[in-house]
Structure formats: structure tokens, C-alpha cells
Design an enzyme around this catalytic site. Structure first.
Site, short mmCIF file in Angstrom:
data_model
loop_
_atom_site.label_atom_id
_atom_site.label_comp_id
_atom_site.label_asym_id
_atom_site.label_seq_id
_atom_site.Cartn_x
_atom_site.Cartn_y
_atom_site.Cartn_z
N GLU A 131 -13.19 12.13 54.96
CA GLU A 131 -14.33 11.54 54.26
C GLU A 131 -15.26 12.62 53.70
OE1 GLU A 131 -17.05 9.11 56.55
OE2 GLU A 131 -17.32 7.78 54.84
N ALA A 275 -18.07 11.89 64.65
CA ALA A 275 -16.81 11.16 64.79
C ALA A 275 -16.48 10.50 63.46
CB ALA A 275 -16.92 10.10 65.88
N MET A 276 -15.24 10.01 63.34
CA MET A 276 -14.80 9.38 62.10
C MET A 276 -13.94 8.17 62.43
SD MET A 276 -14.83 9.41 58.81
CE MET A 276 -14.06 8.12 57.84
N GLU A 277 -14.23 7.11 61.69
CA GLU A 277 -13.69 5.79 62.02
C GLU A 277 -12.31 5.52 61.44
OE1 GLU A 277 -16.33 6.41 59.95
OE2 GLU A 277 -16.29 5.10 58.19
N GLU A 309 -18.26 3.84 65.85
CA GLU A 309 -16.95 3.95 65.17
C GLU A 309 -16.18 2.63 65.27
OE1 GLU A 309 -16.84 6.46 63.34
OE2 GLU A 309 -18.47 7.51 64.36
N HIS A 312 -17.16 0.17 62.77
CA HIS A 312 -16.59 0.49 61.46
C HIS A 312 -15.22 -0.15 61.22
CE1 HIS A 312 -19.30 3.21 59.51
NE2 HIS A 312 -19.23 4.16 60.40
N GLU A 331 -22.39 2.48 56.92
CA GLU A 331 -23.06 3.36 57.89
C GLU A 331 -24.30 2.74 58.51
OE1 GLU A 331 -21.64 5.56 59.24
OE2 GLU A 331 -20.08 6.13 57.82
#
Ligand SMILES: [Zn+2]
Length: 854
Positions: A131, A275-277, A309, A312, A331
Site C-alpha cells: 500500500e 500493520a497491513m490488512e 486490521e 478492514h 481507515e
């Protein structure tokens, strides 16, 4: 490079032309363990439709080399069609097949496919982070969120490795020293959400099962992974408990079954963000695997991220914004759900809204007062704009405004709106209007005015109580004054507080009302005795700066710590911090509140933010001629409270860390050195590895640690984290050579990985070394444009923000900044935005110093 910074207009045009049917991606990662191998082979097959046969378009790809490009069976010459950022496609047909074989680079910046070698055991670990637009560093694609498609991924990796991707693997095939992992096709997802995690990761598996309303069972395999050398510290059970609580809660609230099959949570090294979803394959920074004792606030923070997350998976992954203008659509919701879920899902973290009020909102207030602030629904022209918009507005202000929306339309209308939104737009893309229309349906309210006031304007309002009393001390009128930018409708609660028989400040009255315009009276409070404290925005329903009338402010000055409610105290602390930042309260008065009342603060998260803010107040906002006195007072306070804290408690640890940050003078430094070498002890305080590094940093910055001693500590803790800490300590040494080395390591080479860039920058500028680093101001402004042009945006952002001479709080620094801005009107807008924000912090510091001087 041409084409790297995709614009909204180009994305719109491409979406009008192209509809993607599917991706097949194969990555050959067998070269990864060889540190001399710079690239891996990536082969992508994209099938897509074009609305206008004969038209031209392009695919995105950031790669050092392309081996072949085949479009509908035609071999295209890579030298002709690939310019380093894009693959030009011409003579499109109604139905197309594009195959691109490329040599893509292993990343050291956390963008694309990051490669990390563990110093403990020499093992290699890989993971992706994309992202907003770095999937194109790993495979050729159409890199924009509204061109969704199913992805079928396969990965060839060394035999001893595990590989994780968005979907479950369907087969693993042995091929000598390698294995090929074939994953099931995903549901339609955006490119930025695809993910691969590969390496000899330690894994803990679990399972979640739930009966759905239609009587079928939903089965979700769970996994949590980290590097093998962190396994001994990995409290996967706690993470998986929160995970299951979250899955229960979001299924109940969203009424839409989790759509991505399994749920892996991978804790990965040198991660740039929290973190990333990625659907089914969430990545987290591995600092969330705690190697040493941390406070409950850290556990709460991690649980919040787990739920953020997870939210998301619905907000963002199932339903995705069309373009980055509407990044907030995912977000703001996820940020809100992080706190909402901690309470609603029944986790053990009951302070979520206190933390939100005190810490999360501080980020929003700060960002919203920059000259670069923007409405929650933003105007994002291109990818560089997008990159900078992962900010305090999109996250924290957006979440605050959703909290206000819940107060405004009611909880049931809000969640019923969410449920309709998921059903209506599943696997699709949305804009603001799509959300508003479901909320209007479920609330029966016209939300246009609300939306334009809250989502489409920027800035923060201040709310101030105006209290008039009669001769007997009874309220004749209590009104709320609103100023600061466009007035908004606020649903607020007003609390009245007085001392009880024990001396505590307790709430005696709470009324809710709608504030609108510049002045709103609260007639129901007329006739009450004048209270010691009037708190507007009690319960933290709305997003505003809380101000006080004079009587209330005096009550706080003498008794802030006597407020019995932790949420009220958190709001009061936040308000006096805003007064300090706005040069309405002298920094030394704020510090006086900390000195007197921080020791009474029961909420550990609030206490830790007080520690940070006290440091900022001293370093930036206090009159420089008073700094030495302030430093002495803070250090004394830290030691006093450390000795008074309960042995083994979180508070004791927080005060020990604050002592490390505030230590001032020989006595404190001797204590710190003694705690390190074991000649001093504080009952119950475990001087574990992370605390040891905090103490080493203190000694290093004070010139009480040698290079040899720091390297000795690194031999004792020869880990990734140890390396970062040691680099930071070396950069903090008070010598011209140490500063020059840190500066050069970051600026003169791009060899350093992201984590060590950060460590060097963090060590470089120390509060008591202003003279040592003053000479770098000119060099800073000279490097801005080259750094922006040559380095990846992630690294460039860190250098621009991190090396700004923020501690040189003098008019000359402000003048130099203004001179650069005036001379570079054509610099990249995203670069100018960062410099403008640094400038604003500096100007604020100078105003605060004037206030503190009195
Ligand atoms: Zn998020």
C-alpha cells in the site's frame, strides 16, 4: 522516473477502458538466501477486457529488468515498451492476455518484497508490503484500487520455508532444494491488498468456527507467525484470543460472513508501519512481539491494531475506496473499530476510549492545525499525495468524527448502515456518497449538512464554556462558545464537577446538547450552583479542543490529579496540553502540572503520553534560559516517582524509562550506570534487554558510554533489535565524528535498510547536543531535492521529517526554512507539504517559548 507517480486522471481513464478478469502470478524466490542475488523472477499473466478495441494503455511495473512481454500472443520488445515504471500496451483487443516476465528487486526499504537476514541464525525472511502502490515492484499489474480481480498466486521457495499468501495453498510440490506452493484463487481484490510472506517462520495455528444465521458453519483456520528467533517471546495465545473475540464481534455487528477463507497474522521484521490488512494474510511490525517487559498500554495498543486490521476485512478489503481521495472510508472506520471493538468484543482492555481521547486524538489535533491540513475526504491528485495521506486526519480525525456520528444518528442506525453498505457493495468500490446514502436510509436523517461540515471541511473547533452567575453564586446562564474555523454541529455532553467530602473532584451533573453556531446556551443548567469545573465535551463525544473558563482552569491548576474519573482526567490532560501547544499556557506551568499530578495518574497509557509531552514541552516549548532548571525538576520528579512506584508495576517501568529520558546530572547518570552494571537496584525493577538499551542511550547521549561498551552490549544482544539499538546509541554519542557518521550513513548511501535509517536519524538529534548538530541546517536544505528525487518515498519521507533541525528552535532556523520554501515553489508538492509541517512545528515552538518567557 516517468510514470512512477500515477495520477488520479490516468487511473480514471484506465478504469474507463479496462476491466480485469484475472491475474496469475508466479514468483521464483529460490535466489533469496543468497545475499548477492539482487533480483527474483516474476511472471504475471493478466487477462482483461478493453472497452475500446485498438486503444492503448499501460501496465505498471517497477523492476530493474524485463525479460519478455507478450500481448495476445505478440512478442513485444521490452526495450521498446518498458521504461522502468510502465509497460506500454497498444492495439488492445476486446479480450486480452498479457504475460510479463520480469526480474524484480528484493527490497531493503520495506516497499515491495522486503528481504531480511536474521543476525541470530542467518535465516532469510521475506514479506511484501504494497500500500498504496508497490505491488508493481513485485509483479506487473494495473496498480489502482478500483481494478479488482481474483489473483492466483504460486511461489517457488527454498525447501525449508513456509509460504503464506492471501488464500489457502492447494498444493506444495517438491523440486529438489525447492518447493512450489500453489494457492487457491482469491476473491476479487485490489492489487495493494495482495501479499506474500515467505521464510522459515515459526507458526502457531488455531481455528475459529461459528454458526451463521442461515444455519451453515463458517470455519476459519487461524495462524500467527514470527521469526524463529523470536518464538520464545511470542505470546500467540493472547493474540489469538483477541482475534477470536474480534471475529465474534464483527460477525455480530456486520452480519456478513468473513469472506477470505483463512486468517493469518504474520509479524515481520523491519516493517515500516503498524500493520497491513492484506485479506487473509495480515502483516504486523514484529515489535509487537515483546522481547522485554512492556506496559499494559502496549498490549492494548497491539490488540487495537489486531481489531483495526480485522475491521478492514470488511471496510477496505470487501468494499474498497475507488481512489485514494476516499482512503478515509476504510481507515477512519478501522481506526474507530479498533477502539470500539476493544470494548464491544469484551477484551480485557477497558481503557480503549481513554486512550483514544488522550493519544489518538492528539495526533488528529496536531495534524489538523498544520497549514497542510485537509478535509477528511481529501483531494488526492496522484500517488505521492496518497502516500502522505496516511495521516492524523484520515485515521484519527476520521475515527473521531465517526464517534461523533454514532452520537448523532445513534448506534443502531450506524451499524445497520454498515450492514447495508457491505451487502450492497461487496467486492466493489465506493465513494463518499455510497456511504452517506445507506446512513441516510437507516437514520432517516439528511446527512448532507453533516457531511459538508465534518467530512468536507478542515480544521478543529474550540469549545469554551461561558458561565454567568448571580450574587448568590448560582448559574444564570451557561453557554458554549465555538470558534476556530467553520462552526460545526456538535453533539456534546457538558459535565459539572465539584469536590466531594474526600476532596475528590467528582461529576455532579451531566447534560447533553446540540451545539451549533458561535454561541449555544444550555438553559437546563441555569439555577445550579456555580461548579468548580465545567467540562465541555465530557465523555469525549465530539472532536474539538476543550477550553475552560477561568474558574475551571484554576481548579485544574490546583487539583487536576484529584479528578476521580480516568476519562475526565485524560480529557483534562489533553486540554492543558493543547493550551500549551497553542501558547496559551506557559510550558513551565504545564510541566508543573506534570510534576505535581503525573504521580497520581492511574491510567498507564495516559501516564506514558504525559512523559512524552513533558519531554516535548521542555525541549521545544520552554524558554531556553529556563531549560536547565526544568530539566532538573523533571529528573527529580522521575526519580522520586520511580522510587515511589509499586515494585514490578507498569508504573515503575514507565517511570524508569522516563528517568532514562530525563536523567540530568551526575547523580542520575550514576544511578543509570549502576542499574546497568548491577551495582544499583530498585526493588522490583527488572533491568531487561530493552531497558538496558534505554539506559545505554542515556549514557551514550551524555558522553558516558564508549563505542566499545556499546559494541559490547551488542555482542550480548546480537539480534535485529539489538543492532538497531546499538546504531542509535552510536549516533547519539556527543562527538562531531558520531554525528558526521550518522548523517553520512543515511545521506551518502542507500545501502542501509529502513530500520537502520530510522535508528541513525533517531540517534542523531539529541536535546542536549544542539550545538553539535547546529551546523547541519544548511546541509539539510541542500539535500531535500536530491533525496526526494533519488530515494524511495518511504526513505525520503523519513529523512525529510527526521533530519529537519527541529531542536534548533531559533528564528534563524525558521528563516532558513522560509527561504527554502520561497526558492522552491516547484518542488514536489508532497515534499513541500512535509517541509511546511516541520516549519509549522518550529513556528509553534517559537510562539510557545514567547509565552513561557511571560
Ligand atoms: Zn488501517
Amino acid at each position: 522516473m516517468p510514470g512512477k507517480n500515477l495520477s488520479r486522471e490516468e487511473a480514471q481513464q484506465r478504469a474507463g477502458l479496462i476491466e480485469v478478469e484475472s491475474y496469475r502470478v508466479h514468483l521464483d524466490l529460490t535466489s533469496a538466501p543468497d545475499p548477492a542475488a539482487p533480483t527474483f523472477l516474476s511472471t504475471t499473466t493478466i487477462t482483461f477486457r478493453a472497452a475500446t478495441p485498438g486503444a492503448a494503455s499501460f501496465a505498471d511495473l517497477l523492476a530493474p529488468g524485463v525479460r519478455s512481454v507478450t500481448l495476445n500472443g505478440r512478442e513485444l520488445d521490452p526495450a521498446q515498451v518498458f521504461d522502468g515504471t510502465r509497460v506500454a500496451l497498444d492495439r488492445l483487443e476486446g479480450h486480452n492476455v498479457l504475460v510479463v516476465a520480469a526480474d524484480c528487486a528484493y527490497s531493503r526499504t520495506g516497499e515491495g518484497l522486503h528481504r531480511f537476514v536474521d543476525p541470530v541464525d542467518g535465516e532469510t525472511y521475506l514479506y511484501t508490503h504494497f500500500e498504496p502502490a508497490d505491488a508493481r515492484r513485485v509483479f506487473a499489474n494495473f496498480e489502482q484500487p478500483d481494478l479488482k480481480a481474483p489473483f492466483t498466486v504460486s511461489v517457488t521457495a527454498p525447501a525449508g520455508w513456509d509460504v503464506y499468501a492471501n488464500a489457502v495453498h492447494e498444493s506444495v510440490e517438491e523440486q529438489g532444494d525447492a518447493r512450489t506452493w500453489r494457492f487457491a484463487p482469491t476473491r476479487p481484490i485490489s492489487t495493494y491488498l495482495t501479499a506474500v510472506v515467505a521464510g522459515p517462520y515459526h507458526v502457531v495455528r488455531d481455528h475459529y468456527s461459528r454458526e451463521l444465521p442461515d444455519g451453515t458453519r463458517l470455519e476459519i483456520p487461524l495462524a500467527a507467525t514470527c521469526r524463529k528467533s523470536l518464538a520464545e517471546h511470542f505470546d500467540a495465545a493472547e493474540i489469538l484470543t483477541v482475534t477470536k473475540q474480534g471475529l465474534d464481534f464483527f460477525h455480530q455487528e456486520f452480519d456478513y460472513p468473513y469472506p477470505f477463507g483463512k486468517y493469518d497474522q504474520c509479524f515481520v521484521p523491519e516493517y515500516n508501519i503498524g500493520a497491513m490488512e492484506n485479506p487473509g494474510c495480515v502483516t504486523f511490525r514484529e515489535e509487537f512481539v515483546f522481547r522485554s517487559k512492556v506496559t499494559e498500554a502496549a498490549y492494548e495498543g497491539r490488540a487495537n491494531v489486531v481489531l483495526h486490521e480485522m475491521a478492514h476485512m470488511w471496510f477496505g478489503d470487501l468494499v474498497t475506496m475507488k481512489w485514494w481521495d476516499d482512503l478515509w472510508l476504510k481507515e477512519s472506520f478501522a481506526d474507530f473499530m479498533g477502539s470500539y471493538g476493544l470494548i464491544g468484543a469484551g477484551t480485557r482492555y477497558r481503557s480503549a476510549w481513554i486512550t483514544f481521547a488522550n493519544r489518538r486524538k492528539a495526533w488528529a489535533y496536531q495534524q489538523d492545525q498544520y497549514p497542510t491540513t485537509h478535509p477528511i475526504t481529501a483531494d488526492i491528485r496522484d500517488l505521492e499525495d496518497a502516500k502522505l495521506n496516511f495521516d492524523g486526519i484520515t485515521y484519527a480525525k476520521g475515527a473521531s468524527v465517526l464517534k461523533q456520528l454514532v452520537a448523532y444518528v445513534g448506534r443502531e442506525a450506524f451499524f445497520e448502515g454498515a450492514r447495508r453498505y457491505f451487502r450492497r457493495h461487496a467486492f466493489g468500490n465506493t465513494v463518499l456518497g455510497d456511504l452517506l446514502s445507506v446512513l441516510e436510509e437507516t437514520s432517516g436523517r439528511d446527512l448532507k449538512a453533516w457531511s459538508s461540515a465534518w467530512l468536507q471541511t478542515s480544521g478543529v473547533n474550540s469549545l469554551t464554556p461561558q458561565v454567568t452567575c448571580d450574587a448568590e453564586g448560582r448559574i444564570t446562564e451557561l453557554a458554549v462558545l465555538q470558534d476556530g474555523g467553520t462552526p460545526r454541529p456538535h453533539r456534546v455532553a457538558i459535565g459539572l464537577y465539584d469536590r466531594d467530602e474526600t476532596g475528590a473532584l467528582v461529576r455532579t451533573e451531566l447534560v447533553e446538547l446540540d451545539v451549533a453556531g458561535a454561541r449555544t446556551a444550555a438553559p437546563e443548567l441555569a439555577g445550579r450552583p456555580r461548579p468548580a469545573l465545567v467540562l465541555v465535551n465530557d465523555e469525549d463525544l465530539t472532536y474539538c479542543k476543550i477550553r475552560f473558563d477561568e474558574v475551571s482552569l484554576e481548579t485544574l491548576r490546583t487539583g487536576l490529579g484529584d479528578l476521580s474519573s480516568p476519562l475526565t482526567r485524560a480529557l483534562a490532560w489533553s486540554a492543558v496540553w493543547n493550551l500549551t501547544r497553542d501558547a496559551l499556557m506557559p510550558a513551565r506551568d504545564y510541566l508543573d502540572l506534570v510534576l505535581r499530578f503525573a504521580g497520581q495518574e492511574s491510567d498507564i497509557g495516559v501516564l506514558q503520553s504525559l512523559h512524552q509531552q513533558a519531554r516535548t514541552a521542555l525541549d521545544l516549548y520552554a524558554d531556553p534560559t529556563w531549560r536547565a532548571e526544568g530539566a532538573r525538576l523533571l529528573a527529580e520528579c522521575a526519580l522520586r516517582e520511580l522510587r515511589a512506584a509499586a515494585p514490578g508495576s507498569d508504573h515503575q517501568l514507565a517511570w524508569a524509562r522516563f528517568l532514562a529520558s530525563a536523567a540530568d546530572g551526575a547523580e542520575h547518570l550514576q544511578l543509570v550506570a549502576g542499574l546497568l552494571d548491577g551495582t544499583a537496584r530498585i526493588d522490583g525493577l527488572a533491568v531487561d534487554q530493552e531497558l538496558r538499551w534505554e539506559f545505554w542511550l542515556t549514557l551514550a547521549a551524555a558522553g558516558r558510554a564508549t563505542t566499545e561498551a556499546i559494541e559490547g552490549e551488542l555482542r550480548r544482544d546480537n539480534t535485529a533489535s539489538g543492532k538497531q539499538r546499538a546504531v542509535k546509541c552510536l549516533a547519539a554519542l556527543p562527538t562531531p565524528g558520531a554525528k558526521a557518521a550518522a548523517w553520512s550513513a543515511v545521506v551518502d548511501s542507500d545501502e542501509l535498510p529502513n530500520a537502520l535509517v530510522e535508528a541513525q536519524i533517531a540517534g542523531f538529534a539529541q536535546p542536549d547536543q544542539r550545538e553539535l548538530t547546529a551546523g547541519y541546517t544548511d546541509a539539510y536544505f541542500e539535500l531535500l531535492e536530491p533525496v526526494w528525487a533519488q530515494r524511495s518515498i518511504e526513505i525520503a519521507m523519513r529523512i525529510v521529517g527526521g533530519f529537519f533541525p527541529r531542536l534548533q528552535t531559533e528564528q534563524s532556523t525558521l528563516d532558513a526554512t522560509d527561504a527554502w520554501l520561497a526558492a522552491h515553489p516547484q518542488a514536489a508538492p508532497a515534499l513541500r507539504r512535509l517541509v511546511l509541517e516541520c516549519r509549522d512545528n518550529l513556528a509553534r515552538a517559537l510562539r510557545a517559548q514567547v509565552c513561557d518567557r511571560g
